[in-house]
Write an enzyme that holds these catalytic residues in place. Structure first.
Site, short mmCIF file in Angstrom:
data_model
loop_
_atom_site.label_atom_id
_atom_site.label_comp_id
_atom_site.label_asym_id
_atom_site.label_seq_id
_atom_site.Cartn_x
_atom_site.Cartn_y
_atom_site.Cartn_z
N LEU A 1 0.68 -1.31 0.03
CA LEU A 1 0.07 0.13 0.18
C LEU A 1 0.92 1.11 0.10
O LEU A 1 1.90 1.09 0.77
CB LEU A 1 -0.95 0.11 1.15
CG LEU A 1 -2.35 -0.73 1.34
CD1 LEU A 1 -2.92 -0.89 2.56
CD2 LEU A 1 -3.13 -0.20 0.09
N ASP A 2 0.38 2.11 -0.85
CA ASP A 2 1.47 3.52 -0.78
C ASP A 2 1.46 3.93 0.64
O ASP A 2 0.55 3.73 1.18
CB ASP A 2 0.88 4.52 -1.70
CG ASP A 2 0.73 4.25 -3.12
OD1 ASP A 2 1.49 3.37 -3.37
OD2 ASP A 2 -0.09 4.43 -3.77
N THR A 3 2.42 4.97 0.82
CA THR A 3 2.56 5.48 2.18
C THR A 3 1.33 6.31 2.62
O THR A 3 0.87 6.26 3.67
CB THR A 3 3.75 6.35 2.09
OG1 THR A 3 5.11 5.58 1.86
CG2 THR A 3 3.92 6.89 3.54
#
Length: 179
Positions: free
Chosen positions: A41-43
């Protein structure tokens, strides 16, 4: 058969165990050795992350040919009309090609949703709404690019489900073994 760990990843956490000196990592939340994320998951995204201690299972979960559906709760700027929802359902043309058709529906604010830190920006003149999007592929930042392509930029992105695994019963920043 490998073990599965489910984690509700907070905003700002990077999906790795090694420190980068800038962000909190999985090691700050999960003190269990030998587990690795099956996907990322992206930051700036939140929600369900599946981890496993079995390399073959990790590959099966992330391999696009198995097409595990992933469901996201997406807060967008504005209120998508039926044309925007139909476009998401048909597939959206992005710079790297057409997306596969997605499940797309307007929903109420998800129940029991935790506050985000920092909060999502609010504009007095522009309403926001929530979508539930289900995709079976995983292009880089795909959901954000899809909603932007149909004219409704993503403000907050929460992965709720991967296959049969969900966030149900998982508070933000907590994890559990899947039994």
């Amino acid at each position: 058969m490998g073990r599965i760990l489910l984690f509700n990843k907070p905003f700002g956490v990077i999906c790795q165990f090694s420190q980068d000196g800038l962000h909190p990592t999985l090691a700050d939340y999960i003190p269990v050795p030998e587990f690795y994320p099956a996907g990322r998951l992206d930051t700036d995204s939140e929600g369900l992350l599946v981890l496993t201690d079995d390399g073959q299972l990790q590959h099966r979960i992330t391999d696009p040919k198995h097409k595990l559906p992933k469901t996201y709760w997406v807060q967008v700027e504005g209120v998508p009309d039926s044309a925007a929802l139909d476009a998401l359902r048909a597939g959206v043309l992005l710079k790297d090609g057409m997306t596969q058709p997605a499940g797309a529906a307007l929903i109420d604010t998800p129940p029991g949703l935790w506050p985000r830190t920092p909060p999502v920006r609010a504009r007095k003149a522009i309403p926001t709404s929530w979508l539930e999007l289900t995709i079976r592929e995983g292009k880089n930042r795909q959901v954000r690019r899809m909603t932007a392509a149909v004219g409704f930029p993503t403000l907050r992105l929460i992965r709720y489900r991967i296959g049969a695994w969900t966030l149900d019963g998982l508070d933000q920043g907590t994890w559990k073994m899947n039994t």
